[in-house]
Design a protein around this motif. Structure first.
Motif, PDB file in Angstrom:
ATOM      1  N   PRO A  39     -33.039   5.222 -10.329  1.00 59.19           N
ATOM      2  CA  PRO A  39     -32.164   5.898  -9.081  1.00 59.19           C
ATOM      3  C   PRO A  39     -32.516   7.607 -10.049  1.00 59.19           C
ATOM      4  O   PRO A  39     -31.806   8.153 -10.695  1.00 59.19           O
ATOM      5  CB  PRO A  39     -30.892   5.554  -9.489  1.00 59.19           C
ATOM      6  CG  PRO A  39     -30.815   4.854 -10.495  1.00 59.19           C
ATOM      7  CD  PRO A  39     -32.563   4.675 -10.816  1.00 59.19           C
ATOM      8  N   SER A  41     -31.078  11.862  -8.990  1.00 55.68           N
ATOM      9  CA  SER A  41     -29.794  12.445  -7.990  1.00 55.68           C
ATOM     10  C   SER A  41     -31.178  12.785  -6.301  1.00 55.68           C
ATOM     11  O   SER A  41     -32.028  13.196  -6.217  1.00 55.68           O
ATOM     12  CB  SER A  41     -29.647  14.162  -8.337  1.00 55.68           C
ATOM     13  OG  SER A  41     -29.356  13.841  -9.732  1.00 55.68           O
ATOM     14  N   GLU A  63     -24.519  15.974 -19.529  1.00 56.82           N
ATOM     15  CA  GLU A  63     -25.022  15.268 -18.762  1.00 56.82           C
ATOM     16  C   GLU A  63     -24.881  14.031 -18.614  1.00 56.82           C
ATOM     17  O   GLU A  63     -25.063  13.429 -20.274  1.00 56.82           O
ATOM     18  CB  GLU A  63     -26.450  15.057 -18.059  1.00 56.82           C
ATOM     19  CG  GLU A  63     -27.102  14.124 -17.250  1.00 56.82           C
ATOM     20  CD  GLU A  63     -28.008  14.344 -16.729  1.00 56.82           C
ATOM     21  OE1 GLU A  63     -28.620  14.592 -15.295  1.00 56.82           O
ATOM     22  OE2 GLU A  63     -29.119  14.500 -17.319  1.00 56.82           O
ATOM     23  N   GLY A  65     -25.680   9.981 -18.839  1.00 56.46           N
ATOM     24  CA  GLY A  65     -27.013   9.213 -17.348  1.00 56.46           C
ATOM     25  C   GLY A  65     -28.230  10.280 -16.979  1.00 56.46           C
ATOM     26  O   GLY A  65     -27.698  11.443 -16.146  1.00 56.46           O
ATOM     27  N   SER A  71     -33.012  15.490 -13.646  1.00 52.35           N
ATOM     28  CA  SER A  71     -31.857  15.962 -13.259  1.00 52.35           C
ATOM     29  C   SER A  71     -32.014  17.243 -14.451  1.00 52.35           C
ATOM     30  O   SER A  71     -31.121  18.397 -13.920  1.00 52.35           O
ATOM     31  CB  SER A  71     -30.188  15.248 -13.119  1.00 52.35           C
ATOM     32  OG  SER A  71     -30.387  14.808 -14.178  1.00 52.35           O
ATOM     33  N   GLU A  87     -28.330   8.715 -23.107  1.00 48.44           N
ATOM     34  CA  GLU A  87     -28.760   7.318 -21.704  1.00 48.44           C
ATOM     35  C   GLU A  87     -28.431   5.945 -22.193  1.00 48.44           C
ATOM     36  O   GLU A  87     -29.393   6.641 -23.783  1.00 48.44           O
ATOM     37  CB  GLU A  87     -30.344   7.954 -21.476  1.00 48.44           C
ATOM     38  CG  GLU A  87     -30.581   6.628 -20.179  1.00 48.44           C
ATOM     39  CD  GLU A  87     -30.063   6.101 -19.569  1.00 48.44           C
ATOM     40  OE1 GLU A  87     -29.776   7.194 -18.455  1.00 48.44           O
ATOM     41  OE2 GLU A  87     -30.079   5.257 -19.431  1.00 48.44           O
ATOM     42  N   LEU A  88     -28.034   5.190 -21.949  1.00 48.71           N
ATOM     43  CA  LEU A  88     -28.042   3.896 -22.176  1.00 48.71           C
ATOM     44  C   LEU A  88     -29.121   2.975 -22.187  1.00 48.71           C
ATOM     45  O   LEU A  88     -29.439   2.209 -23.605  1.00 48.71           O
ATOM     46  CB  LEU A  88     -27.094   3.351 -21.377  1.00 48.71           C
ATOM     47  CG  LEU A  88     -26.271   1.664 -21.927  1.00 48.71           C
ATOM     48  CD1 LEU A  88     -25.938   1.773 -23.010  1.00 48.71           C
ATOM     49  CD2 LEU A  88     -25.768   1.426 -20.431  1.00 48.71           C
ATOM     50  N   ASP A 115     -24.796   4.224 -26.139  1.00 51.49           N
ATOM     51  CA  ASP A 115     -23.445   4.076 -25.220  1.00 51.49           C
ATOM     52  C   ASP A 115     -22.148   5.214 -24.454  1.00 51.49           C
ATOM     53  O   ASP A 115     -22.258   5.518 -25.535  1.00 51.49           O
ATOM     54  CB  ASP A 115     -22.369   2.863 -24.832  1.00 51.49           C
ATOM     55  CG  ASP A 115     -21.647   2.135 -24.237  1.00 51.49           C
ATOM     56  OD1 ASP A 115     -20.944   3.069 -23.021  1.00 51.49           O
ATOM     57  OD2 ASP A 115     -21.234   1.071 -23.687  1.00 51.49           O
ATOM     58  N   ALA A 116     -22.509   6.410 -23.376  1.00 51.94           N
ATOM     59  CA  ALA A 116     -21.798   7.155 -23.304  1.00 51.94           C
ATOM     60  C   ALA A 116     -20.551   6.866 -23.837  1.00 51.94           C
ATOM     61  O   ALA A 116     -19.869   7.852 -23.771  1.00 51.94           O
ATOM     62  CB  ALA A 116     -21.616   7.744 -21.709  1.00 51.94           C
ATOM     63  N   ASP A 137     -22.961  11.083 -14.335  1.00 44.59           N
ATOM     64  CA  ASP A 137     -23.630  10.185 -12.761  1.00 44.59           C
ATOM     65  C   ASP A 137     -24.361   9.284 -13.627  1.00 44.59           C
ATOM     66  O   ASP A 137     -25.449   8.387 -14.277  1.00 44.59           O
ATOM     67  CB  ASP A 137     -25.584  11.300 -12.324  1.00 44.59           C
ATOM     68  CG  ASP A 137     -25.914  11.140 -11.701  1.00 44.59           C
ATOM     69  OD1 ASP A 137     -25.653  10.308 -10.956  1.00 44.59           O
ATOM     70  OD2 ASP A 137     -26.879  11.379 -11.622  1.00 44.59           O
ATOM     71  N   GLN A 142     -17.358   3.383 -15.005  1.00 43.10           N
ATOM     72  CA  GLN A 142     -16.936   3.508 -16.225  1.00 43.10           C
ATOM     73  C   GLN A 142     -16.626   5.608 -15.995  1.00 43.10           C
ATOM     74  O   GLN A 142     -15.881   5.550 -16.664  1.00 43.10           O
ATOM     75  CB  GLN A 142     -17.856   3.540 -17.257  1.00 43.10           C
ATOM     76  CG  GLN A 142     -18.362   2.090 -17.186  1.00 43.10           C
ATOM     77  CD  GLN A 142     -19.345   1.690 -18.056  1.00 43.10           C
ATOM     78  OE1 GLN A 142     -19.766   2.921 -19.106  1.00 43.10           O
ATOM     79  NE2 GLN A 142     -20.472   0.315 -18.560  1.00 43.10           N
TER      80      GLN A 142
HETATM   81  C1  SAM Z   1     -27.962   7.932 -11.573  1.00 44.60           C
HETATM   82  S1  SAM Z   1     -29.398   7.271 -13.424  1.00 44.60           S
HETATM   83  C2  SAM Z   1     -29.267   9.579 -13.586  1.00 44.60           C
HETATM   84  C3  SAM Z   1     -30.225  10.239 -12.828  1.00 44.60           C
HETATM   85  C4  SAM Z   1     -30.096  11.304 -12.915  1.00 44.60           C
HETATM   86  N1  SAM Z   1     -29.158  12.087 -13.841  1.00 44.60           N
HETATM   87  C5  SAM Z   1     -31.369  12.054 -12.332  1.00 44.60           C
HETATM   88  O1  SAM Z   1     -30.812  12.710 -11.269  1.00 44.60           O
HETATM   89  O2  SAM Z   1     -32.045  12.295 -12.868  1.00 44.60           O
HETATM   90  C6  SAM Z   1     -27.846   6.474 -13.919  1.00 44.60           C
HETATM   91  C7  SAM Z   1     -27.938   6.591 -15.268  1.00 44.60           C
HETATM   92  O3  SAM Z   1     -27.417   6.085 -16.279  1.00 44.60           O
HETATM   93  C8  SAM Z   1     -27.243   5.618 -17.076  1.00 44.60           C
HETATM   94  N2  SAM Z   1     -26.116   4.970 -18.021  1.00 44.60           N
HETATM   95  C9  SAM Z   1     -25.074   3.978 -17.322  1.00 44.60           C
HETATM   96  N3  SAM Z   1     -24.390   3.421 -17.845  1.00 44.60           N
HETATM   97  C10 SAM Z   1     -24.087   4.140 -18.888  1.00 44.60           C
HETATM   98  C11 SAM Z   1     -23.917   3.985 -19.828  1.00 44.60           C
HETATM   99  N4  SAM Z   1     -22.189   3.781 -20.575  1.00 44.60           N
HETATM  100  N5  SAM Z   1     -24.010   5.331 -21.167  1.00 44.60           N
HETATM  101  C12 SAM Z   1     -25.055   6.240 -20.886  1.00 44.60           C
HETATM  102  N6  SAM Z   1     -25.988   5.696 -19.583  1.00 44.60           N
HETATM  103  C13 SAM Z   1     -25.064   4.992 -18.654  1.00 44.60           C
HETATM  104  C14 SAM Z   1     -28.421   4.473 -17.036  1.00 44.60           C
HETATM  105  O4  SAM Z   1     -28.998   3.458 -17.294  1.00 44.60           O
HETATM  106  C15 SAM Z   1     -28.954   4.745 -15.381  1.00 44.60           C
HETATM  107  O5  SAM Z   1     -30.073   5.627 -15.935  1.00 44.60           O
END
Ligand code: SAM
Length: 218
Positions: A39, A41, A63, A65, A71, A87-88, A115-116, A137, A142
């Protein structure tokens, strides 16, 4: 419904038809994301972010995620000087690092893997970590817990961009809420209310993409 967007399909098709198509490496990343269900943006959302970066002359961006780094790469391309991104998922983080290197941006994008919920408070402890823009994102349930450390690292006059806040329209009406999503929707509603009523923020909620909240810190 196109791509989990909250808008009418004909509006999305029209907006996308007027956004110039990506070329080269960006196009390759978009194709990779589509083929592998990553997924990233939506075109209209990333275009908004590019315009905001240019308008606000945003130098430092945080950022939450990264996914495969799409992005973050677009934000540097739009003029951001430095992007810190969290990124997790390990596999996504590995792809992102490779993509930053291929884009020639490894020295300007720093990836924090983990984990953020752990990384944001650690970053916030360093009072020198101030950002002109923060783009949230990641896991929608959360956003409330990401907020405090993000708010403390946003400079006055800086912009908090929260993506997917209307969540396929579910945030706006109970009629659309899927039973298994009701906790996420409840949290998103609390999050939007908090942003809109926060005494140090000015917030606009846009029905663009999957819903974007723009909050300026006074
Ligand atoms: C929608 S995608 C990000 C897309 C990216 N921003 C882009 O547009 O190219 C969401 C990402 O957030 C990560 N994610 C979800 N929960 C998270 C957390 N608690 N900490 C860090 N990353 C997290 C997921 O693994 C996923 O890869």
């Amino acid at each position: 419904m196109i791509d989990d967007s909250v808008n009418y399909d004909y509006i999305i098709r029209y907006i996308r038809s007027v956004i110039p198509e990506s070329t080269g490496f960006l196009k390759e990343l978009e194709e990779f994301a589509a083929e592998n269900q990553v997924p990233i943006s939506q075109p209209e959302t990333i275009k908004l972010i590019e315009v905001l970066i240019k308008f606000g002359r945003c130098e430092k961006v945080l950022e939450v995620g990264s996914a495969i780094g799409y992005s973050a790469i677009r934000m540097i391309g739009a003029g951001a000087g430095k992007v810190d991104t969290i990124e997790l998922n390990h596999q996504a983080a590995v792809f992102a690092e490779k993509n930053f290197a291929r884009a020639g941006f490894s020295d300007r994008i720093k990836l924090f893997e983990g984990d953020a919920n752990d990384i944001l408070p650690e970053l916030a402890q360093n009072k020198n970590n101030k950002y002109d823009m923060i783009f949230i994102d990641a896991a929608k349930a959360q956003y409330n817990s990401f907020f405090e450390p993000c708010f403390s690292m946003l400079r006055h006059g800086g912009l908090l961009v929260s993506d997917n806040v209307l969540y396929k329209g579910m945030t706006a009406t109970d009629d659309l809420v899927l039973h298994r999503k009701r906790t996420i929707v409840k949290r998103l509603r609390e999050y939007i209310k908090m942003l809109c009523e926060h005494e140090s923020l000015e917030t606009a909620v846009l029905p663009l993409g999957d819903g974007v909240a723009l909050s300026i810190k006074r």
